[in-house]
Motif scaffolding. Structure first.
Motif, PDB file in Angstrom:
ATOM      1  N   ARG A  23       0.816  -1.210   0.000  1.00  0.00           N
ATOM      2  CA  ARG A  23       0.000   0.000   0.000  1.00  0.00           C
ATOM      3  C   ARG A  23       0.853   1.265   0.000  1.00  0.00           C
ATOM      4  NH1 ARG A  23      -3.423  -3.381   3.379  1.00  0.00           N
ATOM      5  NH2 ARG A  23      -5.455  -3.626   2.376  1.00  0.00           N
ATOM      6  N   TRP A  63      -6.838   2.722   2.742  1.00  0.00           N
ATOM      7  CA  TRP A  63      -6.139   1.446   2.632  1.00  0.00           C
ATOM      8  C   TRP A  63      -6.783   0.546   1.576  1.00  0.00           C
ATOM      9  CZ3 TRP A  63      -9.441  -2.542   3.621  1.00  0.00           C
ATOM     10  CH2 TRP A  63     -10.529  -2.298   4.478  1.00  0.00           C
ATOM     11  N   ASN A  82      -6.130   3.148  10.653  1.00  0.00           N
ATOM     12  CA  ASN A  82      -6.676   2.042   9.862  1.00  0.00           C
ATOM     13  C   ASN A  82      -6.563   0.677  10.538  1.00  0.00           C
ATOM     14  OD1 ASN A  82      -7.263   3.852   7.844  1.00  0.00           O
ATOM     15  ND2 ASN A  82      -5.380   3.474   6.697  1.00  0.00           N
ATOM     16  N   ALA A 116      -2.054  -0.216   7.175  1.00  0.00           N
ATOM     17  CA  ALA A 116      -2.851  -1.380   6.786  1.00  0.00           C
ATOM     18  C   ALA A 116      -3.787  -1.780   7.925  1.00  0.00           C
ATOM     19  CB  ALA A 116      -1.938  -2.541   6.422  1.00  0.00           C
TER      20      ALA A 116
END
Length: 450
Positions: free
Chosen positions: A32, A125, A46, A37
């Motif tokens: 990413r 994400w 996230n 993540a």
């Protein structure tokens, strides 16, 4: 100096490469490009670290799954039933076919699969992963989804563009990122144990999203539990599978760190955990498919004995190469011998810097007078008596042989007078033109030896 600078730059380049490969390994491995993540280790917005810590404080066992399902779900240490597996989609590590059968058997045995799929929301994400969601949802749950185009509902949120491989389309979509996260609100369809005490739950989107609708599976049915207030479309479903159950949420960001404390999100998670986890069960977070697999665990990497054995072998090989095949000392440079003219020039330059003109003139006169005495004829007693020295004795250098020079027919009176004047100046430490004196002495020498 140039070789040292080259070595320094190469060493700095190697250090930068090492830092990029190892210190940024987490950002590279999750696919990413540095976006946090949705893993249980992630403490930023996230991640699921907040949910994991909360469950631990409530004495509910939590497990970070960092192996594929065909290995982890078969390992000892887990209760056979009463477990909850949380899977977040889209994944950055693709699911393998050999994982699906063990997962199906595990759910049918009496466990629950909770799939948080970013269908009706699009957090950063999910957008950064760049993978389609619906295909993985179908693989894991057997429930198919189809996008709704141009629904035209009042108050509906803007539709997310279709996921394509076109680089231009993705760049254009990236430019449409929201300045502030947009809210999607989940509202219950009715009374149900998962939604007990839940009035609303909130999801956050950083990019425009797509509206999806569920298809009825051929081998059963799916129950819609909640809908999205803004679009009216269902976003929470459940279906039974053997003795277990599958729960699918179309809002992937419901239980992340930044959304868990909003509205009744925590209550919704507590209801799902309470209805799914048995007395000896655990909540499992799928970190493997979000890039946090066992193969990328830094602690295991640096604690592995094979790492240090490899470093030791490489060090020994390098030492053998240095001692056996490398010339540790460069061959010495042999400078060519100087020529006679260079030696004369160097000596003359040195003397010119340390001798005064008067001292140089006296040296020229001394050598000149010595040559005159050596060139006297064998019967030159008159000249010796004129100098006041006995025959065979070396006359003093303070007595110039002027009388002998005056009697020589090859020397003019003007030249002799000039020679006497310069000699007097040299004895008085006055400046003497050495070049003209040298030329005059050479001229007289040639006449005497002629």
């Amino acid at each position: 100096m140039k070789e040292r600078l080259t070595t320094l730059f190469c060493a700095l380049g190697a250090l930068a490469l090492f830092l990029a490969m190892f210190l940024r390994a987490g950002d590279v491995s999750n696919g990413r490009a540095g976006v946090p993540a949705p893993t249980s280790e992630e403490r930023r917005g996230n991640g699921y670290h907040g949910a994991m810590v909360w469950l631990d404080e409530e004495n509910i066992r939590t497990v970070s799954v960092r192996d594929r399902f065909d290995k982890r779900l078969r390992q000892s240490g887990l209760s056979a039933t009463g477990n909850l597996l949380v899977v977040t989609l889209p994944a950055v590590t693709a699911f393998r076919t050999e994982e699906l059968r063990p997962l199906d058997v595990w759910v049918r045995a009496g466990n629950t699969l909770l799939v948080l799929a970013a269908l009706a929301d699009d957090p950063d994400w999910a957008f950064a992963a760049g993978r389609p969601v619906s295909g993985d949802v179908t693989l894991l749950t057997g429930v198919e989804f189809e996008p709704l185009q141009g629904s035209g509902r009042s108050g509906a949120r803007p539709a997310k563009p279709r996921v394509t491989d076109d680089a231009g389309a993705r760049i254009a979509a990236t430019a449409k990122a929201f300045a502030q996260p947009q809210v999607g609100t989940l509202v219950p369809n009715g009374s149900q144990r998962y939604l007990d005490g839940v009035r609303t739950a909130v999801a956050l989107s950083d990019y425009p999203w797509q509206t999806w609708a569920v298809k009825i599976p051929y081998d059963g049915f799916v129950l819609s539990l909640a809908r999205e207030r803004e679009t009216g479309e269902s976003v929470l479903w459940t279906r039974s599978l053997g003795n277990g159950r599958i729960v699918v949420s179309g809002l992937g960001s419901l239980f992340t760190n930044r959304a868990l404390g909003l509205a009744d999100n925590a209550r919704l998670l507590a209801n799902i955990v309470g209805a799914s986890v048995g007395p000896n069960g655990a909540v499992l977070f799928d970190d493997m498919h979000q890039g946090l697999g066992a193969a990328y665990d830094p602690a295991k990497f640096y604690s592995d004995r094979r790492l240090y054995e490899t470093i030791g072998i490489l060090a020994v090989l390098w030492l053998c190469w240095v001692l056996g095949a490398t010339k540790l000392q460069l061959p010495g440079l042999r400078a060519p011998a100087p020529r006679e003219a260079e030696l004369v020039q160097a000596t003359g330059g040195f003397l010119a810097r340390v001798l005064t003109p008067a001292a140089g003139a006296l040296g020229l006169f001394e050598h000149f007078f010595r040559r005159i005495r050596e060139r006297l004829p064998a019967g030159g007693r008159k000249a010796d008596s004129a100098w006041g020295s006995p025959t065979g004795a070396s006359p003093p250098s303070a007595s110039p042989p002027w009388e002998m020079l005056e009697g020589h027919s090859g020397i003019t009176s003007v030249e002799l007078r000039q020679l006497k004047g310069w000699y007097a100046d040299a004895r008085a430490a006055r400046r003497v033109p050495l070049g003209r004196l040298h030329n005059l002495i050479q001229k007289i020498d040639r006449r005497i030896t002629a």
